[in-house]
Design an enzyme around this catalytic site. Sequence first.
Site, PDB file in Angstrom:
ATOM      1  N   HIS A 133       0.837  -1.196   0.000  1.00 11.64           N
ATOM      2  CA  HIS A 133       0.000   0.000   0.000  1.00 11.64           C
ATOM      3  C   HIS A 133       0.872   1.247   0.000  1.00 11.64           C
ATOM      4  O   HIS A 133       1.922   1.294   0.627  1.00 11.64           O
ATOM      5  CB  HIS A 133      -1.006   0.025   1.158  1.00 11.64           C
ATOM      6  CG  HIS A 133      -0.434  -0.160   2.522  1.00 11.64           C
ATOM      7  ND1 HIS A 133       0.075  -1.362   2.976  1.00 11.64           N
ATOM      8  CD2 HIS A 133      -0.311   0.712   3.556  1.00 11.64           C
ATOM      9  CE1 HIS A 133       0.471  -1.226   4.234  1.00 11.64           C
ATOM     10  NE2 HIS A 133       0.260   0.023   4.601  1.00 11.64           N
ATOM     11  N   HIS A 148       0.779   5.275   0.818  1.00 14.62           N
ATOM     12  CA  HIS A 148       0.069   6.341   1.526  1.00 14.62           C
ATOM     13  C   HIS A 148       0.201   7.627   0.714  1.00 14.62           C
ATOM     14  O   HIS A 148       1.322   8.023   0.373  1.00 14.62           O
ATOM     15  CB  HIS A 148       0.694   6.593   2.900  1.00 14.62           C
ATOM     16  CG  HIS A 148       0.568   5.474   3.863  1.00 14.62           C
ATOM     17  ND1 HIS A 148      -0.432   5.400   4.812  1.00 14.62           N
ATOM     18  CD2 HIS A 148       1.332   4.365   4.054  1.00 14.62           C
ATOM     19  CE1 HIS A 148      -0.277   4.307   5.540  1.00 14.62           C
ATOM     20  NE2 HIS A 148       0.794   3.665   5.100  1.00 14.62           N
TER      21      HIS A 148
END
Length: 130
Positions: free
Chosen positions: A93, A95
Site C-alpha cells: 500500500h 500512503h
Amino acid sequence: MATLFSRIAAGEIPSYKIAENDKFFAFLDINPMTEGHTLVIPKQETDYIFDLSDEMLQEMIVFSKQIAHAVEKAVPCKRVGVAVIGLDVPHVHIHLIPIQSEKDMSFSGERLKLSPEEFTEIADKIKANL
C-alpha cells in the site's frame, strides 16, 4: 486467508472508496494522519512493494499519481506526501498524505478522529476531482 486490504477491495469490508480499476483500489485511510489521507493498493495480494513486477509497480505509481492530483485539488495542502512503510498490513500500500510540512508525515504522531459524515464528504470531494 485474504488480507484486510483484499477484503476491502472485494467489498467485504466497507470503505470510503476513492477509485478503482481492474488492478488497483484507492480508499481513505480510516486512521488518517491528515484529512484526505488515502491508501492505494494493488488488488493482487503482494506483501512487499519491491516484490511487484516492474510493470505492476509502474502502473501503481501512475494510478497513484492520478489519485494524488485529485487529493491535492480537494484538500488544501502544499503537497501530497508519499510513503510506503508496509509493516502494519501484509499487502502493498502507498500512503498519499496531504501535507503542510514534514511533521504531517510522522507515522508516530496523533491521528485524526473523523465522523462517517466527514469521511464521506472528503471522499466525495476527492472523487469529484478525478
